[in-house]
Design a protein around this motif. Structure first.
Motif, short mmCIF file in Angstrom:
data_model
loop_
_atom_site.label_atom_id
_atom_site.label_comp_id
_atom_site.label_asym_id
_atom_site.label_seq_id
_atom_site.Cartn_x
_atom_site.Cartn_y
_atom_site.Cartn_z
N TRP A 176 65.90 81.18 -60.51
CA TRP A 176 64.72 81.58 -59.76
C TRP A 176 63.41 81.19 -60.46
N GLY A 177 63.34 81.31 -61.78
CA GLY A 177 62.11 80.95 -62.50
C GLY A 177 61.76 79.49 -62.32
N GLU A 178 62.75 78.60 -62.46
CA GLU A 178 62.53 77.16 -62.28
C GLU A 178 62.11 76.85 -60.84
N ARG A 179 62.73 77.52 -59.90
CA ARG A 179 62.40 77.29 -58.49
C ARG A 179 60.95 77.70 -58.19
N ARG A 181 58.46 77.71 -60.35
CA ARG A 181 57.58 76.70 -60.97
C ARG A 181 57.49 75.45 -60.10
N GLN A 182 58.62 74.99 -59.56
CA GLN A 182 58.62 73.81 -58.69
C GLN A 182 57.79 74.05 -57.44
N ARG A 183 57.92 75.25 -56.86
CA ARG A 183 57.16 75.58 -55.65
C ARG A 183 55.67 75.63 -55.94
N LEU A 186 54.38 72.06 -56.30
CA LEU A 186 54.29 71.44 -54.98
C LEU A 186 53.04 71.93 -54.24
N HIS A 187 52.76 73.23 -54.36
CA HIS A 187 51.57 73.80 -53.71
C HIS A 187 50.29 73.18 -54.28
N VAL A 188 50.25 72.98 -55.61
CA VAL A 188 49.06 72.38 -56.25
C VAL A 188 48.89 70.93 -55.77
#
Length: 195
Positions: A176-179, A181-183, A186-188
């Motif tokens: 969940w933590g890695e997910r 960070r990826q999200r 992507l938002h940035v």
């Protein structure tokens, strides 16, 4: 409250473009029309000179009322007109809890499309079952994070007739933590206009 049917403006442009105005009847300003509902531009003209056509950004399209939508709304109003007296009778004869359970079960069984609510790592939802799946009156099942044998349980689902209600984790706790960070990355990128 009286519902008025919205009518389309009857004005047509010049012979070269030959398109009907897609604005509402008795609109303010010049006439406008796009060639189709997804076109990114529209033609604009006035009654004084329909041959002077301007191409402007933005779609202008008259959306006719969908008759199937009107029928669906009428059907839902009819269903509620039958449900409310039934719930009121249950409240009067039994209890408020019985009437609330009756309404909740009926709402669940009338679901036509999926609805989900995200609660951090978990999500809760209700969705109609596949028409090809066998009809079940009631079933309880575990949801898993994948098809492999060594994966962890994601959550629980309950099948009521042709509708499924479920609560499950979107990802295992370790991932969940890695997910997240990826999200966030992507938002940035989307905000910066790179995607």
């Amino acid at each position: 409250m009286k519902l008025r049917r919205q009518r389309q403006c009857p004005a047509w442009s010049c012979f070269a473009v030959d398109i009907q105005c897609q604005r509402l009847l008795k609109h303010d300003g010049p006439h406008g029309a796009s060639p189709n509902p997804r076109y990114a531009q529209h033609y604009s003209w006035t009654d004084a000179d329909p041959n002077a056509i301007e191409v402007l950004p933005g779609n202008v399209w008259f959306h006719r009322p969908d008759p199937s939508r009107v029928l669906q709304t009428a059907r839902r109003v009819g269903e509620w007109a039958a449900l409310v007296p039934g719930a009121f009778f249950l409240w009067w004869a039994c209890s408020l809890t019985t009437a609330a359970v009756f309404l909740a079960v009926d709402l669940l069984l009338s679901v036509r499309r999926a609805h989900f609510v995200d609660l951090g790592r978990f999500t809760a939802g209700v969705w109609p079952g596949s028409p090809a799946a066998p009809r079940l009156i009631f079933a309880v099942a575990w949801m898993w994070h994948g098809p492999e044998r060594n994966v962890k349980r994601a959550g629980l689902e309950v099948v009521l007739g042709r509708v499924t209600v479920g609560v499950y984790a979107l990802a295992p706790r370790k991932e969940w933590g890695e997910r997240k960070r990826q999200r966030a990355a992507l938002h940035v990128r989307r905000k910066a206009g790179r995607l």
